[in-house]
Enzyme design. Sequence first.
Site, PDB file in Angstrom:
ATOM      1  CE1 TYR A  50      20.993  -7.918 -13.272  1.00  0.00           C
ATOM      2  CE2 TYR A  50      22.746  -6.286 -13.314  1.00  0.00           C
ATOM      3  CZ  TYR A  50      21.651  -6.598 -13.596  1.00  0.00           C
ATOM      4  OH  TYR A  50      20.735  -5.708 -14.297  1.00  0.00           O
ATOM      5  CD  GLU A  52      18.746 -10.493 -15.981  1.00  0.00           C
ATOM      6  OE1 GLU A  52      19.074 -11.354 -16.722  1.00  0.00           O
ATOM      7  OE2 GLU A  52      18.798  -9.328 -16.153  1.00  0.00           O
ATOM      8  CG  ASP A 196      -3.365  -4.537  -5.247  1.00  0.00           C
ATOM      9  OD1 ASP A 196      -2.745  -4.580  -4.064  1.00  0.00           O
ATOM     10  OD2 ASP A 196      -3.450  -3.464  -5.980  1.00  0.00           O
ATOM     11  CB  THR A 222       3.079  -2.946  -1.038  1.00  0.00           C
ATOM     12  OG1 THR A 222       2.236  -2.862   0.154  1.00  0.00           O
ATOM     13  CG2 THR A 222       2.475  -2.207  -2.091  1.00  0.00           C
ATOM     14  CE  LYS A 225       1.243   1.095  -0.443  1.00  0.00           C
ATOM     15  NZ  LYS A 225       0.131   0.972  -1.252  1.00  0.00           N
ATOM     16  NE  ARG A 231       9.339   2.938  -0.523  1.00  0.00           N
ATOM     17  CZ  ARG A 231       8.058   3.341  -0.151  1.00  0.00           C
ATOM     18  NH1 ARG A 231       7.189   3.255  -1.168  1.00  0.00           N
ATOM     19  NH2 ARG A 231       8.019   3.775   0.931  1.00  0.00           N
TER      20      ARG A 231
HETATM   21  C1  LIG Z   1       0.271   1.113  -2.776  1.00  0.00           C
HETATM   22  C2  LIG Z   1      -0.595   0.224  -3.738  1.00  0.00           C
HETATM   23  C3  LIG Z   1      -0.065  -0.275  -4.939  1.00  0.00           C
HETATM   24  C4  LIG Z   1       1.005   0.149  -5.432  1.00  0.00           C
HETATM   25  O1  LIG Z   1       2.337  -0.030  -4.498  1.00  0.00           O
HETATM   26  P1  LIG Z   1       3.742   0.879  -5.130  1.00  0.00           P
HETATM   27  O2  LIG Z   1       4.784  -0.129  -4.323  1.00  0.00           O
HETATM   28  O3  LIG Z   1       3.528   2.110  -4.740  1.00  0.00           O
HETATM   29  O4  LIG Z   1       3.660   0.384  -6.374  1.00  0.00           O
HETATM   30  C5  LIG Z   1      -0.854  -1.169  -5.637  1.00  0.00           C
HETATM   31  N1  LIG Z   1      -2.120  -1.290  -5.142  1.00  0.00           N
HETATM   32  C6  LIG Z   1      -2.744  -0.858  -4.132  1.00  0.00           C
HETATM   33  C7  LIG Z   1      -4.262  -1.141  -3.727  1.00  0.00           C
HETATM   34  C8  LIG Z   1      -1.975   0.108  -3.323  1.00  0.00           C
HETATM   35  O5  LIG Z   1      -2.446   0.543  -2.249  1.00  0.00           O
END
Ligand SMILES: *Cc1c(COP(=O)(O)O)cnc(C)c1O
Length: 406
Positions: A50, A52, A196, A222, A225, A231
Site C-alpha cells: 500500500y 497512497e 488523449d 494508456t 496499447k 495495462r
Molecule cells: C483505450 C482508450 C482509452 C481507455 O483506456 P482503458 O485503459 O481501456 O480505460 C481512453 N482513450 C482512448 C482514446 C482509448 O483508445
Amino acid sequence: MSLKDKDPAVYGAIEAEVKRQENSLEMIASENYTSAEVLEATGSRLTDKYAEGYPGRRYYGGCGHVDTVENLAVERAAKLFGAEHVNVQPHSGTQANIASYLALLEPGDTVMGMDLSCGGHLTHGHPLNFSGRFFRIIPYGVRKDNQFIDYDLIRETALKEKPRMIICGASAYPRIIDFERFSEIASEAGAYLLADIAHIAGLVAAGAHPDPVNCCDIVTTTTHKTLRGPRGGMIMCRKNFASQVDRSVFPGNQGGPLMHVIAAKAVCFGEALKGEYKDYIRRVIANSRELAARLSEGGIDLVTGGTDNHLILADLRSLGLTGREAEALLQEAGIIVNKNTIPYDPEKPLVTSGIRIGTPVLTTRGMGPEEMREIAGIILSVLRDRDPQKGSGRSASLAASFPAPR
Ligand SMILES: *Cc1c(COP(=O)(O)O)cnc(C)c1O
C-alpha cells in the site's frame, strides 16, 4: 507452478487463453504482447504494498523501495515524451481521463469531444459514460467527403459554443492528428486542450507521430496499447497543472496505486527509450500501410482511403457484410479483429459496418510486409467468399511460424 495444482480451474483458463493467443493472428489495434520483463514486474510482490500518496509523501510506512520504482517510472516517462510533469498512478486510460476532467473542469462545464461513431472514445463524452453524464458535451466528427477530422467545423463550433475544454485523440482514426491545429483552435476559443494519445502513444514516443506534449495543457495515455507496457494509464502536463493533476488522481479518484504495475511501466518506458523500439514502431506502421494497400487493391473500401498509423478501418458495405459478420468469419479463420463503427454508420454499435485492424501485435511477433500480403489475401478470400475454411489453414501456419512470446 503451484497454481496448476492449487487452483486448476483458474490455471486451466489462463493456459487456454495463452494457447488461443499463440494459435491465432491477433489484430486488435489496442492490444500488444508485453516483454517477459514487463510481465515479471507485473507479477511481482509489489502488488502487496500500500502506497497512497506520492514518493516522499506517503500515507504508509515502508515505502522506500516503491518510491524508487515510482521515481524511475516518472523520470523515464518524462524523458520519453519530453514532459515537464508526469503522474504514473492512473489505473487505466479511463481513470487518467476522469482525473484530467476533474483537474480542469467543474461538473456541467461544456466539453467538445470526438464522437464515438467517428473514432472517439467513450470517455470523450458518450452519454452513458461519466463524461457524458457530468459534462455538457458538444461532439465533433470527421468530414463526410473524405472522413478526415473536420478542423474548420471544429473551429467554427468551438467559437460558437465556447467549451471550457476540447478533448482530441481517438480510438479508431487511421490518420495523423494535427495537435498544433487543435491548439490554435483551443486558444482562439479560450478552451483548455486535453490530448488523449492512448492508441498512438508508442508512435509519439518513437517520433513517428507529432508530439502533443508541448502544445496541449494535459496529455493522457494508456501504457498497454502501442506502448507495449502493462495495462494502465498515465497523465503528462506542464508544471502549472502538476498539483491539480496529482490531487485529481489521488485523493480525487483513486486510492492506493498499483505499485507492481508502476514497476512494469518503468520497465516499459526503459524499453521504449531504446533504439530497437523506434525500429519496432517503424515496422508497425510499414506493416499497416502494406496491409492497407493490399486490402484496398483487393476491393475493400478503407475509411480515409488508407492509414498513417498502426490501424486500418475497413468499410464493408460494398461487400454486403456487416462488421459483426466479418468479425465472426475472420475469427473462424483464425484472425481476431473487432467490429467497429465507420463514420456516420447506418448500423447499430453491436452490428456496425466496419472492422478495425491493427498491426502492433503481429509486428511484435516478428511479422513483416510479406506476411501482411499473405494476411491481406486471407482476409480478402474469407470476406469475399464468406468462407472461413479458405483461411484457417494459412493463418494457423503463419501463427506457428511466428511464435508469440511465452
Ligand atoms: C483505450 C482508450 C482509452 C481507455 O483506456 P482503458 O485503459 O481501456 O480505460 C481512453 N482513450 C482512448 C482514446 C482509448 O483508445
